[in-house]
Design a protein around this motif. Structure first.
Motif, PDB file in Angstrom:
ATOM      1  N   ALA A  43       0.838  -1.195   0.000  1.00 15.87           N
ATOM      2  CA  ALA A  43       0.000   0.000   0.000  1.00 15.87           C
ATOM      3  C   ALA A  43       0.870   1.241   0.000  1.00 15.87           C
ATOM      4  O   ALA A  43       1.901   1.285   0.659  1.00 15.87           O
ATOM      5  N   MET A  44       0.479   2.234  -0.776  1.00 13.82           N
ATOM      6  CA  MET A  44       1.240   3.471  -0.831  1.00 13.82           C
ATOM      7  C   MET A  44       1.046   4.260   0.460  1.00 13.82           C
ATOM      8  O   MET A  44      -0.056   4.358   0.982  1.00 13.82           O
ATOM      9  N   SER A  45       2.141   4.809   0.955  1.00 14.28           N
ATOM     10  CA  SER A  45       2.024   5.740   2.066  1.00 14.28           C
ATOM     11  C   SER A  45       1.372   7.015   1.558  1.00 14.28           C
ATOM     12  O   SER A  45       1.193   7.212   0.357  1.00 14.28           O
ATOM     13  N   GLY A  46       1.033   7.921   2.479  1.00 13.39           N
ATOM     14  CA  GLY A  46       0.504   9.201   2.064  1.00 13.39           C
ATOM     15  C   GLY A  46       1.554  10.023   1.338  1.00 13.39           C
ATOM     16  O   GLY A  46       2.719   9.644   1.258  1.00 13.39           O
ATOM     17  N   ARG A  47       1.141  11.150   0.810  1.00 12.41           N
ATOM     18  CA  ARG A  47       2.061  11.994   0.064  1.00 12.41           C
ATOM     19  C   ARG A  47       1.960  13.423   0.600  1.00 12.41           C
ATOM     20  O   ARG A  47       0.969  13.800   1.225  1.00 12.41           O
ATOM     21  N   PHE A  48       3.007  14.206   0.351  1.00 18.25           N
ATOM     22  CA  PHE A  48       2.972  15.607   0.760  1.00 18.25           C
ATOM     23  C   PHE A  48       3.608  16.457  -0.328  1.00 18.25           C
ATOM     24  O   PHE A  48       4.446  15.979  -1.096  1.00 18.25           O
ATOM     25  N   ALA A  49       3.189  17.706  -0.378  1.00 21.71           N
ATOM     26  CA  ALA A  49       3.596  18.586  -1.463  1.00 21.71           C
ATOM     27  C   ALA A  49       4.938  19.246  -1.159  1.00 21.71           C
ATOM     28  O   ALA A  49       5.238  19.601  -0.019  1.00 21.71           O
ATOM     29  N   SER A  50       5.745  19.418  -2.202  1.00 25.05           N
ATOM     30  CA  SER A  50       6.957  20.221  -2.143  1.00 25.05           C
ATOM     31  C   SER A  50       6.703  21.487  -2.951  1.00 25.05           C
ATOM     32  O   SER A  50       6.247  21.424  -4.098  1.00 25.05           O
ATOM     33  N   ARG A  63       6.620  10.964  -1.205  1.00 26.34           N
ATOM     34  CA  ARG A  63       6.068   9.964  -0.304  1.00 26.34           C
ATOM     35  C   ARG A  63       6.228  10.430   1.144  1.00 26.34           C
ATOM     36  O   ARG A  63       7.310  10.823   1.553  1.00 26.34           O
ATOM     37  N   ASP A  64       5.166  10.394   1.903  1.00 27.93           N
ATOM     38  CA  ASP A  64       5.193  10.814   3.309  1.00 27.93           C
ATOM     39  C   ASP A  64       5.407   9.569   4.164  1.00 27.93           C
ATOM     40  O   ASP A  64       4.459   8.865   4.520  1.00 27.93           O
ATOM     41  N   GLY A  65       6.654   9.302   4.471  1.00 27.64           N
ATOM     42  CA  GLY A  65       7.012   8.082   5.165  1.00 27.64           C
ATOM     43  C   GLY A  65       6.425   8.010   6.564  1.00 27.64           C
ATOM     44  O   GLY A  65       6.138   9.023   7.209  1.00 27.64           O
ATOM     45  N   SER A 238       9.760  12.329   4.371  1.00 24.99           N
ATOM     46  CA  SER A 238       8.645  12.532   5.293  1.00 24.99           C
ATOM     47  C   SER A 238       8.401  14.016   5.490  1.00 24.99           C
ATOM     48  O   SER A 238       9.340  14.818   5.427  1.00 24.99           O
ATOM     49  N   SER A 239       7.151  14.368   5.744  1.00 26.23           N
ATOM     50  CA  SER A 239       6.814  15.753   6.058  1.00 26.23           C
ATOM     51  C   SER A 239       7.162  16.099   7.495  1.00 26.23           C
ATOM     52  O   SER A 239       7.098  17.253   7.886  1.00 26.23           O
ATOM     53  N   SER A 240       7.542  15.099   8.270  1.00 25.31           N
ATOM     54  CA  SER A 240       7.805  15.285   9.691  1.00 25.31           C
ATOM     55  C   SER A 240       9.277  15.074  10.000  1.00 25.31           C
ATOM     56  O   SER A 240       9.956  14.270   9.360  1.00 25.31           O
ATOM     57  N   HIS A 241       9.748  15.782  11.025  1.00 23.38           N
ATOM     58  CA  HIS A 241      11.109  15.560  11.509  1.00 23.38           C
ATOM     59  C   HIS A 241      11.173  14.383  12.484  1.00 23.38           C
ATOM     60  O   HIS A 241      12.263  13.966  12.874  1.00 23.38           O
TER      61      HIS A 241
END
Length: 514
Positions: A43-50, A63-65, A238-241
């Motif tokens: 399944a694909m993880s979520g995604r986030f915009a650059s 890909r938003d790991g 990832s969008s998160s640290h």
């Protein structure tokens, strides 16, 4: 995350390998940047915009790991190191690094456009440290993997009467967690991957949330155009640290290589201490550009101004304090202000642009808070001091020169990471050295003088990891880079940087007639 690079079984791709994408133009770049290369059946993880910092347009989606993605990448890297051939085969490592270099070169035009769009860096820098130079340096590390002295005879000794031959072995450290910032994404990613992989380590790379697409593009080249074994390189965007903190804390990781702020570096060091990990830290800087009394003041001040405007001052080694002889202070300030005013800001895709946008609205707001602080501390602006009025989209700060504050002011002591130069007067060589060293940082610096020997004497007294004298450039893949004091621990690049990723083992065997 790119799961196929972090442990999913796969056969080496047949040659000729497929390119990461086809087509030209920004639309094609967005399509390629947003297209994953995920594990079959997963399944694909979520995604986030650059976002493009010059236009605020979406460049693509990454890909938003998740924590599970990071856990899988670390596990795969651990298995690849412990059970694979990578750590014991320098020729395989050299071949794969050269394949990666060649793949990046083949896609240089696409990467150049993507890097300018995502990082907001002036395109002229991509012909140097923003792309071409670190890509070429992969070849240097491949050569080093093949030529390095992996074992050394220490001769025969007789401790406690036992005659023995001692041999020093250099071995890879193990699994490396690499955490990188957004300002020079290719340079910093490859400055970690090149030596760490050449040394025989496996690596999990966590790139910055602001520049994930260039890391994903590189990862697809690794996957599609090289013979890297499964698990050797994992890339988790990832969008998160938070995933970076997970990487640091995981006991399966043997060494952490981090580039970023000093505040975060302290947290990395504290977290790594729980499992007694080795750490390499390349942190902040507040480097001084010293102009001596016998220098061409106008030329030197203009060079300092050009440096701080480059890539909107978003470089840890950029000189952001200009130390001018008191008797010629106004002359130097005028020259620096004139240069900064002429440079202005511009579209980073324009070959003539030196100062593009800062990376984000948050970073712009941070820089503006320091500009307000400069006024509160009694300073004034010889030029700049805010947003350029003609720019209503993007994240822009005018190249700015602050005067009227002492070296003890916060704007002269803290890293701003924007196109802001603080001018401070000095009263001769000794005073200039004192002011330059009066900083919690010690990453870089510059000295400009009419007498080179005098300038070199000043440079030798600076408590800093690199110094350019009269325009000399220290940057190169074969040159170690790092800082004193709170600018970091260890060195990156060069043989010293390569050896950061090695362990030492001594083996003794009986010798002679015992």
């Amino acid at each position: 995350m790119l799961p196929s690079l972090s442990g999913t079984a796969r056969e080496p791709p047949a040659r000729p390998r497929a390119a990461p994408g086809s087509g030209t133009g920004r639309a094609a770049l967005r399509a390629r940047a947003g297209a994953g290369s995920g594990r079959k059946g997963a399944a694909m993880s979520g995604r986030f915009a650059s976002v493009n910092p010059a236009t605020e347009e979406v460049v693509g989606e990454a890909r938003d790991g998740t924590p599970a993605d990071m856990d899988a990448a670390i596990g795969a890297a651990r298995e690849a190191f412990d059970a694979g051939a990578w750590s014991a085969d320098p020729r395989l490592r050299a071949r794969c690094l050269r394949q990666l270099r060649d793949g990046l070169v083949a896609h240089a035009s696409e990467l150049r456009e993507l890097t300018v769009a995502e990082a907001g860096c002036p395109v002229f820098l991509t012909y140097g440290p923003q792309l071409d130079a670190p890509v070429a340096d992969l070849g240097w590390f491949a050569d080093l993997a093949e030529s390095y002295e992996w074992s050394r005879d220490l001769g025969v000794g007789a401790p406690m009467g036992m005659t023995s031959r001692r041999t020093l072995l250099r071995e890879p450290a193990g699994v490396v967690g690499a955490i990188t910032p957004w300002n020079f994404p290719h340079q910093i990613n490859l400055a970690k991957l090149g030596p760490a992989l050449a040394a025989g380590n496996t690596v999990v790379l966590k790139p910055a949330p602001d520049t994930p697409l260039v890391a994903e593009f590189m990862a697809r080249i690794v996957q599609q155009e090289t013979d890297f074994p499964p698990g050797v390189l994992g890339v988790v965007t990832s969008s998160s640290h938070a995933l970076g903190a997970q990487l640091v804390a995981d006991p399966r990781v043997d060494l952490v290589s981090f580039t970023g702020s000093t505040a975060t570096g302290r947290s990395v060091m504290a977290s790594a201490a729980a499992t007694v990990k080795r750490v390499f830290l390349e942190l902040g800087g507040k480097s001084a550009y010293i102009v001596l009394e016998d220098a061409d003041i106008g030329s030197a001040a203009a060079m300092a101004a050009f440096a701080v405007a480059t890539h909107a001052g978003q470089g840890c080694a950029i000189t952001t304090r200009l130390l001018l002889p008191r008797a010629r202070f106004d002359e130097g300030v005028h020259a620096a202000a004139r240069t900064l005013g002429k440079l202005g800001v511009g579209d980073p895709a324009d070959p003539g642009t030196v100062c593009g946008p800062v990376i984000s609205a948050a970073q712009r707001d941070r820089v503006e808070s320091y500009l307000r602080l400069a006024v509160d501390e009694g300073g004034a602006f010889a030029c700049g001091g805010g947003r350029p009025p003609e720019r209503d989209r993007g994240f822009w700060i005018e190249p700015t020169l602050v005067v009227g504050v002492p070296n003890s002011a916060r704007v002269a002591q803290e890293e701003i990471f924007g196109p802001v130069l603080v001018a401070v007067p000095h009263d001769g060589d000794d005073d200039a050295v004192r002011i330059a060293n009066d900083s919690p940082y010690g990453l870089s610096g510059a000295v400009h003088g009419g007498d080179e020997e005098r300038a070199l004497a000043v440079a030798r007294r600076l408590r800093t990891g690199t110094v350019g004298v009269n325009g000399g450039q220290w940057y190169g893949g074969d040159v170690p880079f790092g800082g004193y004091k709170q600018s970091g621990v260890g060195r990156e690049m060069g043989v010293l940087g390569f050896e950061e990723y090695l362990e030492s083992k001594v083996v003794a065997t009986p010798h002679g007639g015992q």
